[in-house]
Design a protein around this motif. Structure first.
Motif, mmCIF file in Angstrom:
data_model
loop_
_atom_site.group_PDB
_atom_site.id
_atom_site.type_symbol
_atom_site.label_atom_id
_atom_site.label_comp_id
_atom_site.label_asym_id
_atom_site.label_seq_id
_atom_site.Cartn_x
_atom_site.Cartn_y
_atom_site.Cartn_z
ATOM 1 N N ALA A 222 0.851 -1.186 0.000
ATOM 2 C CA ALA A 222 0.000 0.000 0.000
ATOM 3 C C ALA A 222 0.889 1.238 0.000
ATOM 4 O O ALA A 222 2.020 1.217 0.498
ATOM 5 N N LEU A 223 0.369 2.308 -0.554
ATOM 6 C CA LEU A 223 1.085 3.581 -0.563
ATOM 7 C C LEU A 223 0.490 4.476 0.512
ATOM 8 O O LEU A 223 -0.689 4.837 0.458
ATOM 9 N N ASP A 224 1.303 4.820 1.485
ATOM 10 C CA ASP A 224 0.876 5.726 2.548
ATOM 11 C C ASP A 224 1.172 7.152 2.096
ATOM 12 O O ASP A 224 2.198 7.733 2.432
ATOM 13 N N GLY A 225 0.243 7.696 1.305
ATOM 14 C CA GLY A 225 0.420 9.015 0.722
ATOM 15 C C GLY A 225 0.167 8.977 -0.772
ATOM 16 O O GLY A 225 -0.257 7.957 -1.326
ATOM 17 N N PRO A 226 0.440 10.083 -1.467
ATOM 18 C CA PRO A 226 0.165 10.140 -2.907
ATOM 19 C C PRO A 226 1.058 9.196 -3.700
ATOM 20 O O PRO A 226 2.147 8.821 -3.270
ATOM 21 N N GLY A 227 0.580 8.829 -4.882
ATOM 22 C CA GLY A 227 1.382 8.017 -5.786
ATOM 23 C C GLY A 227 0.606 6.851 -6.367
ATOM 24 O O GLY A 227 -0.505 6.535 -5.925
ATOM 25 N N PHE A 228 1.215 6.226 -7.377
ATOM 26 C CA PHE A 228 0.599 5.098 -8.074
ATOM 27 C C PHE A 228 1.682 4.098 -8.449
ATOM 28 O O PHE A 228 2.808 4.480 -8.794
ATOM 29 N N PHE A 229 1.323 2.811 -8.406
ATOM 30 C CA PHE A 229 2.192 1.777 -8.959
ATOM 31 C C PHE A 229 1.999 1.731 -10.467
ATOM 32 O O PHE A 229 0.901 1.984 -10.978
ATOM 33 N N PHE B 105 8.463 14.880 -7.404
ATOM 34 C CA PHE B 105 7.435 15.240 -6.426
ATOM 35 C C PHE B 105 7.996 15.095 -5.010
ATOM 36 O O PHE B 105 7.424 14.401 -4.180
ATOM 37 N N GLU B 106 9.110 15.742 -4.762
ATOM 38 C CA GLU B 106 9.765 15.624 -3.472
ATOM 39 C C GLU B 106 8.814 16.095 -2.359
ATOM 40 O O GLU B 106 8.289 17.208 -2.394
ATOM 41 N N GLY B 107 8.599 15.216 -1.385
ATOM 42 C CA GLY B 107 7.700 15.540 -0.286
ATOM 43 C C GLY B 107 6.246 15.273 -0.587
ATOM 44 O O GLY B 107 5.394 15.433 0.283
ATOM 45 N N ARG B 108 5.928 14.858 -1.825
ATOM 46 C CA ARG B 108 4.541 14.587 -2.205
ATOM 47 C C ARG B 108 4.397 13.192 -2.803
ATOM 48 O O ARG B 108 3.663 12.982 -3.751
ATOM 49 N N MET B 109 5.119 12.240 -2.251
ATOM 50 C CA MET B 109 5.055 10.860 -2.710
ATOM 51 C C MET B 109 4.978 9.951 -1.489
ATOM 52 O O MET B 109 5.734 10.112 -0.524
ATOM 53 N N GLY B 110 4.030 9.018 -1.522
ATOM 54 C CA GLY B 110 3.829 8.148 -0.378
ATOM 55 C C GLY B 110 4.926 7.113 -0.232
ATOM 56 O O GLY B 110 5.647 6.788 -1.175
ATOM 57 N N LYS B 111 5.024 6.574 0.972
ATOM 58 C CA LYS B 111 5.973 5.495 1.221
ATOM 59 C C LYS B 111 5.251 4.152 1.123
ATOM 60 O O LYS B 111 4.045 4.056 1.387
ATOM 61 N N VAL B 112 5.998 3.134 0.761
ATOM 62 C CA VAL B 112 5.430 1.805 0.568
ATOM 63 C C VAL B 112 5.286 1.111 1.913
ATOM 64 O O VAL B 112 6.223 1.086 2.725
ATOM 65 N N MET B 113 4.098 0.553 2.157
ATOM 66 C CA MET B 113 3.825 -0.201 3.380
ATOM 67 C C MET B 113 3.637 -1.662 2.995
ATOM 68 O O MET B 113 2.649 -2.018 2.347
ATOM 69 N N GLN B 114 4.590 -2.513 3.356
ATOM 70 C CA GLN B 114 4.507 -3.932 3.031
ATOM 71 C C GLN B 114 3.577 -4.641 4.005
ATOM 72 O O GLN B 114 3.587 -4.391 5.205
#
Length: 266
Positions: A94-101, A211-220
């Motif tokens: 899951a992405l915790d924040g903005p972004g897409f796979f 998008f520095e600061g506007r990209m989610g982190k990956v939650m495994q």
């Protein structure tokens, strides 16, 4: 009275579309990473019966205009983040924040998704990371992510770096997930299967550096739920139903007035 008939008819058509949008939201309340839609409307052109007329501080200071109804202007996506729930599956991301796979579609186009319920598809001695529909998941170079047979203790870092553990206890980096964001996510084209396609309106996909600061982190081990709130959708549906009913009453009232006018000679 004829104006009232047509204005109320446009209102009924608009509210019918509104209910259609709400129904789709409710149907996808359990769809992984689904983003709710919201219908937007605009009033139609006005008939000007008399313009304002002010000279020397005297005269009519306002216009006399009558509206002729409403029209749908847009159906926009609400890309607010849904809740994250823990699955314990190392291939659920899951992405915790903005972004897409990024994934590769069957037409060899790159599509984008928030649905991180990935699987391993065997091909001989190798395994490919794919979506539930079998679409290859892409790395940061837009290449499919392939494991060379070693799929022990897969770990994914918050930045999307995928690693596996070798038999000797060392770790080996396999690839880095392709994670992208858009200047205008509402401009993405929904194509079904939890996939979106980039358009001119969305802009070109940008990387974490863009998008520095506007990209989610990956939650495994987590998945994102739908951001549909059932209570809100039910309230919106009741309001749309009542608006539809009121417009139908306006049509009935206009019809009765026309009937009275037609029977004046009796």
């Amino acid at each position: 009275m004829m104006r009232a008939l047509w204005s109320a008819a446009t209102g009924m058509t608009a509210q019918q579309l509104n209910v259609d949008v709400i129904a789709n939201n409710l149907a996808n309340v359990n769809t992984t990473a689904f983003k709710r839609d919201r219908a937007e409307f605009k009033d139609l052109i006005y008939q000007t019966l008399q313009r304002e007329n002010v000279y020397g501080g005297q005269g009519r200071p306002v216009n006399m205009q009558v509206g002729v109804g409403v029209r749908p202007s847009a159906i926009v996506k609400d890309f607010s983040e849904g809740n994250l729930y823990q699955t314990g599956n190392p291939l659920d991301l899951a992405l915790d924040g903005p972004g897409f796979f990024a994934v590769l579609g069957p037409d060899d186009k790159v599509y984008y998704t928030r649905d991180g319920s990935f699987k391993l598809s065997p091909d001989g001695n190798t395994f490919m990371l794919v979506t539930a529909d079998g679409y290859p998941v892409l790395d940061d170079s837009n290449n499919p992510i392939v494991f060379d047979g070693n799929v022990n203790d897969i770990t994914v870092s918050p930045l999307g770096v995928i690693q596996v553990k070798n038999p000797d206890g060392t770790t080996q980096e396999v690839a880095t997930l392709g994670i992208y964001n858009f200047t205008n996510p509402q401009g993405l084209l929904s194509v079904g299967n939890n996939l979106y396609e980039a358009t001119e309106a969305s802009g070109q996909p940008g990387t974490r550096d863009d998008f520095e600061g506007r990209m989610g982190k990956v939650m495994q081990g987590f998945l994102e739920t739908s951001n549909v709130q059932v209570v809100k959708e039910m309230v919106d549906m009741i309001a749309a139903q009542r608006a539809y009913e009121i417009n139908s009453k306006a049509i009935q009232a206009a019809d009765e007035m026309l009937g009275i006018a037609n029977n004046l000679r009796r």
